[in-house]
Design a protein around this motif. Structure first.
Motif, short mmCIF file in Angstrom:
data_model
loop_
_atom_site.label_atom_id
_atom_site.label_comp_id
_atom_site.label_asym_id
_atom_site.label_seq_id
_atom_site.Cartn_x
_atom_site.Cartn_y
_atom_site.Cartn_z
N LEU A 37 -48.56 75.73 24.83
CA LEU A 37 -49.51 76.83 24.66
C LEU A 37 -50.94 76.30 24.55
O LEU A 37 -51.86 76.83 25.18
N LEU A 38 -51.11 75.25 23.78
CA LEU A 38 -52.44 74.67 23.61
C LEU A 38 -52.96 74.08 24.93
O LEU A 38 -54.14 74.21 25.26
N THR A 39 -52.09 73.44 25.70
CA THR A 39 -52.47 72.88 26.99
C THR A 39 -52.92 73.98 27.95
O THR A 39 -53.92 73.84 28.66
N ILE A 40 -52.16 75.08 27.98
CA ILE A 40 -52.52 76.22 28.83
C ILE A 40 -53.88 76.77 28.43
O ILE A 40 -54.73 77.04 29.27
N TYR A 41 -54.07 76.91 27.15
CA TYR A 41 -55.34 77.42 26.61
C TYR A 41 -56.51 76.52 27.00
O TYR A 41 -57.55 77.00 27.48
N ASN A 42 -56.35 75.24 26.82
CA ASN A 42 -57.45 74.30 27.10
C ASN A 42 -57.79 74.18 28.57
O ASN A 42 -58.90 73.77 28.93
N SER A 43 -56.85 74.54 29.44
CA SER A 43 -57.08 74.40 30.87
C SER A 43 -57.52 75.71 31.54
O SER A 43 -57.72 75.74 32.75
N ASN A 44 -57.66 76.77 30.76
CA ASN A 44 -58.00 78.07 31.32
C ASN A 44 -59.25 78.64 30.63
O ASN A 44 -59.18 79.11 29.50
N GLU A 45 -60.39 78.58 31.32
CA GLU A 45 -61.64 79.03 30.73
C GLU A 45 -61.63 80.52 30.43
O GLU A 45 -62.23 80.97 29.45
N GLN A 46 -60.95 81.32 31.26
CA GLN A 46 -60.89 82.76 31.00
C GLN A 46 -60.05 83.06 29.76
O GLN A 46 -60.38 83.96 28.99
N LEU A 47 -59.00 82.28 29.57
CA LEU A 47 -58.15 82.49 28.40
C LEU A 47 -58.90 82.15 27.11
O LEU A 47 -58.68 82.77 26.07
N LYS A 48 -59.79 81.18 27.20
CA LYS A 48 -60.59 80.80 26.02
C LYS A 48 -61.49 81.93 25.54
O LYS A 48 -61.92 81.95 24.39
N LEU A 56 -51.76 84.49 20.88
CA LEU A 56 -50.65 84.10 20.01
C LEU A 56 -49.53 85.13 20.06
O LEU A 56 -48.35 84.78 20.05
N ALA A 57 -49.90 86.41 20.14
CA ALA A 57 -48.89 87.46 20.18
C ALA A 57 -48.09 87.41 21.48
O ALA A 57 -46.86 87.58 21.48
N ALA A 58 -48.77 87.18 22.61
CA ALA A 58 -48.07 87.07 23.89
C ALA A 58 -47.14 85.86 23.89
O ALA A 58 -45.99 85.93 24.34
N ALA A 59 -47.63 84.75 23.35
CA ALA A 59 -46.80 83.55 23.26
C ALA A 59 -45.64 83.77 22.30
O ALA A 59 -44.52 83.29 22.54
N GLY A 60 -45.89 84.50 21.23
CA GLY A 60 -44.84 84.79 20.26
C GLY A 60 -43.70 85.60 20.86
O GLY A 60 -42.53 85.37 20.56
N LEU A 61 -44.04 86.53 21.75
CA LEU A 61 -43.00 87.31 22.41
C LEU A 61 -42.17 86.42 23.32
O LEU A 61 -40.94 86.50 23.33
N ALA A 62 -42.85 85.55 24.08
CA ALA A 62 -42.12 84.61 24.94
C ALA A 62 -41.20 83.74 24.12
O ALA A 62 -40.06 83.46 24.51
N ALA A 63 -41.67 83.29 22.96
CA ALA A 63 -40.85 82.46 22.09
C ALA A 63 -39.64 83.23 21.58
O ALA A 63 -38.52 82.72 21.55
N THR A 64 -39.87 84.48 21.15
CA THR A 64 -38.78 85.32 20.66
C THR A 64 -37.72 85.53 21.74
O THR A 64 -36.52 85.56 21.45
N LEU A 65 -38.17 85.65 23.00
CA LEU A 65 -37.24 85.83 24.12
C LEU A 65 -36.67 84.50 24.60
O LEU A 65 -35.83 84.46 25.50
N ASN A 66 -37.13 83.39 23.99
CA ASN A 66 -36.71 82.04 24.37
C ASN A 66 -36.98 81.78 25.85
O ASN A 66 -36.14 81.28 26.59
N LEU A 67 -38.21 82.12 26.27
CA LEU A 67 -38.66 81.87 27.63
C LEU A 67 -39.80 80.86 27.59
O LEU A 67 -40.78 81.05 26.87
N SER A 68 -39.68 79.81 28.36
CA SER A 68 -40.74 78.81 28.43
C SER A 68 -41.99 79.42 29.05
O SER A 68 -41.91 80.24 29.97
#
Length: 263
Positions: A37-48, A56-68
């Motif tokens: 997640l941190l790597t994706i964030y650091n490599s995407n200027e729009q996401l920053k 964090l919420a979007a990542a949390g849902l992916a984690a809950t669904l156990n999706l990389s």
């Protein structure tokens, strides 16, 4: 969560409550997921530029669904839209969740080229197959077969998918070149027919249903908001999401890099 313009995703990922919750959901895979997640964030200027809580919420849902969320695997993505981050699942991610039900013996979606489908039987709904006449893409099809023998197909012409994209993505409607649909039309189309097929006739678990509902939305603990559609908000049916709304706000000292928890 108290809004603070100095809050950053790296700071939130240092929060003990966040780390604990990721560990509860992902166990030993939590550190790797958070680093991705941190790597994706650091490599995407729009996401920053996005609200870190929405990331964090979007990542949390992916984690809950156990999706990389690793881009190289392509199961789920965190996509910036304005100042918010959206959760987005891929066709591959949908297939992964469907197979976990143990009910699907076949599941596929793909492009249809000129001549490959001559029509749809008006009584049975079965696709009438033909021979490819050219490489021109004229539509998209999805197919499923369950362990009890039930089969179903869904075919949409390219024009029908185009209409769908313009209806459900305001960015595609007004700024095609800047939209995900505009950049990856075939990929999004294949996911669309598969998602519609599963939603209408498939066997779904709570996780698969939630993934379908959450696709291309801004996630909170209790809602999904479709910011690129009509802006409507719907209530979530599953509240197993990482709780990002009760995390203490943290800031980072710009000189020392020290994480400071707000009172």
């Amino acid at each position: 969560m108290t809004e603070n313009k100095n809050t950053t995703l790296p700071a939130l990922l240092q929060n003990d409550a966040v780390k604990k919750r990721f560990t509860e959901v992902l166990d030993k895979n939590a550190p790797n997921f958070m680093q991705t997640l941190l790597t994706i964030y650091n490599s995407n200027e729009q996401l920053k530029k996005c609200d870190p809580v929405s990331i964090l919420a979007a990542a949390g849902l992916a984690a809950t669904l156990n999706l990389s969320i690793s881009p190289s695997l392509g199961y789920a993505y965190i996509v910036p839209f304005g100042n918010k981050a959206q959760f987005q699942i891929s066709a591959k991610g949908l297939v992964q969740l469907a197979h976990r039900t143990g009910r699907y013996t076949a599941l596929h979606s793909g492009v249809v080229r000129e001549g490959e489908i001559r029509g749809v039987d008006c009584v049975t709904g079965e696709l009438i197959r033909g021979e490819k006449l050219s490489d021109e893409v004229v539509g998209y099809a999805a197919y499923m077969r369950l362990d009890n023998g039930f089969e179903k197909s869904l075919y949409m012409t390219k024009a029908e998918v185009e209409e769908h994209a313009q209806t459900f993505s305001q960015t595609y409607k007004w700024q095609k070149d800047k939209s995900i649909w505009g950049k990856f039309f075939d990929r999004m189309a294949c996911k669309t027919v598969l998602k519609l097929l599963l939603n209408r006739w498939g066997v779904t678990t709570s996780g698969l249903s939630e993934a379908i509902q959450a696709d291309q939305s801004v996630v909170t603990k209790s809602t999904f908001t479709y910011v690129d559609n009509d802006g409507r908000t719907v209530q979530r049916e599953d509240y197993s999401q990482l709780d990002t709304e009760t995390v203490n706000t943290e800031t980072v000292d710009t000189e020392t890099g020290e994480v400071i928890t707000a009172e």
